[in-house]
Design a protein around this motif. Structure first.
Motif, PDB file in Angstrom:
ATOM      1  N   VAL A 143       1.745   6.329  -7.182  1.00  0.00           N
ATOM      2  CA  VAL A 143       0.767   7.283  -7.698  1.00  0.00           C
ATOM      3  C   VAL A 143       1.356   8.684  -7.705  1.00  0.00           C
ATOM      4  O   VAL A 143       1.267   9.422  -8.696  1.00  0.00           O
ATOM      5  N   HIS A 168       2.390   1.621  -3.337  1.00  0.00           N
ATOM      6  CA  HIS A 168       1.379   2.088  -4.289  1.00  0.00           C
ATOM      7  C   HIS A 168       1.190   3.598  -4.184  1.00  0.00           C
ATOM      8  O   HIS A 168       1.155   4.306  -5.195  1.00  0.00           O
ATOM      9  N   SER A 169       1.091   4.103  -2.954  1.00  0.00           N
ATOM     10  CA  SER A 169       0.899   5.538  -2.771  1.00  0.00           C
ATOM     11  C   SER A 169       2.048   6.317  -3.398  1.00  0.00           C
ATOM     12  O   SER A 169       1.833   7.325  -4.092  1.00  0.00           O
ATOM     13  N   LEU A 170       3.262   5.842  -3.151  1.00  0.00           N
ATOM     14  CA  LEU A 170       4.421   6.526  -3.726  1.00  0.00           C
ATOM     15  C   LEU A 170       4.386   6.464  -5.246  1.00  0.00           C
ATOM     16  O   LEU A 170       4.730   7.429  -5.929  1.00  0.00           O
ATOM     17  N   ARG A 230       0.821  -1.203   0.000  1.00  0.00           N
ATOM     18  CA  ARG A 230       0.000   0.000   0.000  1.00  0.00           C
ATOM     19  C   ARG A 230       0.853   1.250   0.000  1.00  0.00           C
ATOM     20  O   ARG A 230       0.551   2.220  -0.692  1.00  0.00           O
ATOM     21  N   ILE A 231       1.925   1.215   0.800  1.00  0.00           N
ATOM     22  CA  ILE A 231       2.816   2.374   0.844  1.00  0.00           C
ATOM     23  C   ILE A 231       3.461   2.562  -0.515  1.00  0.00           C
ATOM     24  O   ILE A 231       3.515   3.674  -1.062  1.00  0.00           O
TER      25      ILE A 231
END
Lengths: 390, 390
Positions: free
Chosen positions: B32, B28-30, B25-26
């Protein structure tokens, strides 16, 4: 060409069935068409068009994206979109100002950093389950607007003007969508949730009603297709969790309508739903014993037939009564009585089993039906407690 | 302020837990953040900026909207968006031309009619379950683009130019999103589906492993929290249907990767999943008998302890073995053997029940465990059949 034609016919019949299953779908399609046409024409006849410029298309975009099947979903999306645009617009403008103070070289670096940080953080926030349920769309729009404001700000100092225009067009689009959605044959998610809870209980009731006959019938009796369908009806209850949760989420957005207040206890429906599902799991286990190879012999079954049919009949009556009570939002009148009856039947079955009637028979196939039914009673009574609090 | 601080701390710990549960998840955020920053900067340094004009923001918009957690979802959205824009652009242009031939008075009426018809029909198509599953987003974009092209066409004859610009920016945005999504720590929906199938089976296995001890333990033995957690693990399997279906949908979009071909039999996973759920329903019923008030007396339980623990142990071994086999995509080696063992145990239990050992005891509480376990065997063997075909 003939193949194409038959394909076309099959698609057409499917479309017709879809419409018959739920006529609101057709109405919804027409409503979407109407709302979009309204907005388009509004911009066609609007003398201010040149003032709003390209932003006008944001109104169309808003209508298309925001318009959902139920009022709750539309409202939720609309509010999300409006608030997110406002907030992100303000923040984006601030970031743009801050960056422009820092000189020509630093500006793109600083802005890039802002965009990166904000996008990463907000994307991460979207993983929070509670955020995801209610504000997912708003967070997406937040990232979007912030980035757009920043990017367009690079070359153009009309940021403020653009932000204001965008907001006004979004308001116009959102208002149109809401207006059409609420005032033309509205579909309330709350109503749907309410009915779903009742229907699910009723399905379980129908299963139990059919179960007694089905289990104790002699092999010579055939089974009609209709009966089978009723017995399979409970299956859809097993996987109803997601539907219920999203409906409850939408329902929370809805204002007072019909018999529902603004803060109707939607959470209660979820609790009823989960108890109903629990009951459905038990029924699923019970259903396994309907297949003939697991059935006990005729002789054994006939011995327990009386209390078992009584139990399933009474449970079924109680469930149907509860479903009716939920539907009409009244107190169930005779459900308690049915439950008491089925408890008595269960007791008599138990004592019957205690007596040495069964010494020479294979026990495996007899008891499960009885045990599951007694479990069912527990479930029914707990469902009832909750139904009373509605 | 103190309250605010404690609130902040609780949110922070939640955020940390979210990251620990799934570090992707982390990442993925980065990702994006990176993709959006890339596109923004691309337009900042792009000398063609003035040529693309406002359309540039469509690139940012595309990245924000298309970028999803898994590669399959991103690809699906990207393809949907690209194709829909292309088709709707062409159609919108055609409609615009057709309407403009008809003179000044008829034009808005005709265009309004087109928009209304298309929006209504496409919205209706979105209700088809199969369309909804794979092309929902594309259909939405289709309506959107068609309307935008028509509306902007009212005042502006540069429709073709605009359509072309929009398509090129969407391509740039989509390509950036895909590039970042696929080449930086990709998350494959197929992998997730694969693991989910294995993990679910394993959870059921763990339950059965713990069940034997739990059911036959003496009251004096306490229960550790850890044990309880393992026994509750199966609950998540009950409602796994929606997750599995959406993962399978995404997985269908994914190209060859790792051990998976392009047309991997994803449908097979859904079938395994539904069998696993069936098994979980039975376990749910079994779980009901763990609560102490429904347990048989110590004495009775000890009589059936031997075959029952054997059965649950063997079933558990078989399920875990199958899970391992699915995970590593090999043939399960000893699962069949375990299943055979548990069948033998079930038979011995049955014959034990047939002998008149039970004349004076309350039967209600003994048999269910045995029956459910024998049902489990059926499930396990059918799961196995499918696992073999992977």
């Amino acid at each position: 060409p003939e193949k194409l034609w038959s394909k076309f016919v099959s698609v057409a019949t499917k479309a017709k069935k879809l419409g018959q299953d739920d006529p609101r779908r057709i109405v919804h399609s027409l409503k979407v068409g109407l709302a979009i046409t309204l907005v388009s024409l509004f911009y066609y006849f609007e003398p201010l068009y040149d003032g709003l410029g390209v932003s006008a298309m944001w109104a169309v975009l808003t209508v298309v994206v925001v318009f959902e099947f139920s009022v709750g979903a539309t409202l939720g999306r609309g509010v999300n979109r409006g608030l997110a645009t406002l907030l992100a617009g303000a923040l984006g403008f601030g970031a743009h100002r801050l960056a422009s103070f820092s000189g020509n070289i630093c500006e793109p670096i600083l802005l890039g950093l802002f965009v990166f940080l904000l996008a990463a953080v907000v994307t991460y926030i979207r993983f929070f389950p509670r955020m995801k349920a209610r504000y997912d769309y708003g967070l997406l729009i937040f990232i979007l607007t912030f980035c757009l404001i920043s990017v367009s700000g690079y070359r153009d100092d009309e940021v403020l003007d653009m932000a204001q225009k965008r907001l006004s067009t979004i308001l116009i689009g959102g208002a149109t969508a809401l207006f059409v959605c609420v005032f033309l044959c509205p579909v309330w998610a709350g109503d749907d949730l309410h009915n779903l809870a009742a229907i699910n209980m009723e399905k379980l009731g129908s299963f139990l009603e059919g179960f007694g006959n089905e289990y104790f019938k002699t092999p010579s009796q055939g089974q009609s297709m209709e009966d089978k369908e009723i017995l399979q009806g409970y299956r859809s209850v097993l996987n109803s969790k997601t539907t219920e949760e999203s409906l409850a989420n939408f329902a929370k957005w809805e204002p007072r309508h019909g018999r529902f207040r603004y803060r109707h206890p939607w959470q209660q429906y979820l609790r009823i739903g989960s108890l109903t599902r629990q009951c459905a799991y038990r029924i699923e286990a019970l259903n396994g014993y309907l297949s003939s190879e697991l059935k006990a012999s005729q002789e054994i079954r006939s011995k327990i037939e009386d209390p078992c049919t009584k139990m399933s009949k009474d449970c079924s009556c109680a469930l149907k009564e509860l479903a009716q009570a939920v539907k009409t939002m009244t107190k169930p009148s005779t459900a308690n009585c049915h439950i008491a009856n089925s408890k008595i039947a269960a007791k008599s079955l138990k004592s019957m089993l205690k007596t040495g009637l069964w010494q020479d028979t294979d026990l495996l196939e007899i008891v499960p039906a009885a045990t599951v039914a007694s479990l069912l009673i527990d479930i029914v009574s707990s469902t009832e407690e909750i139904a009373e609090s509605v």
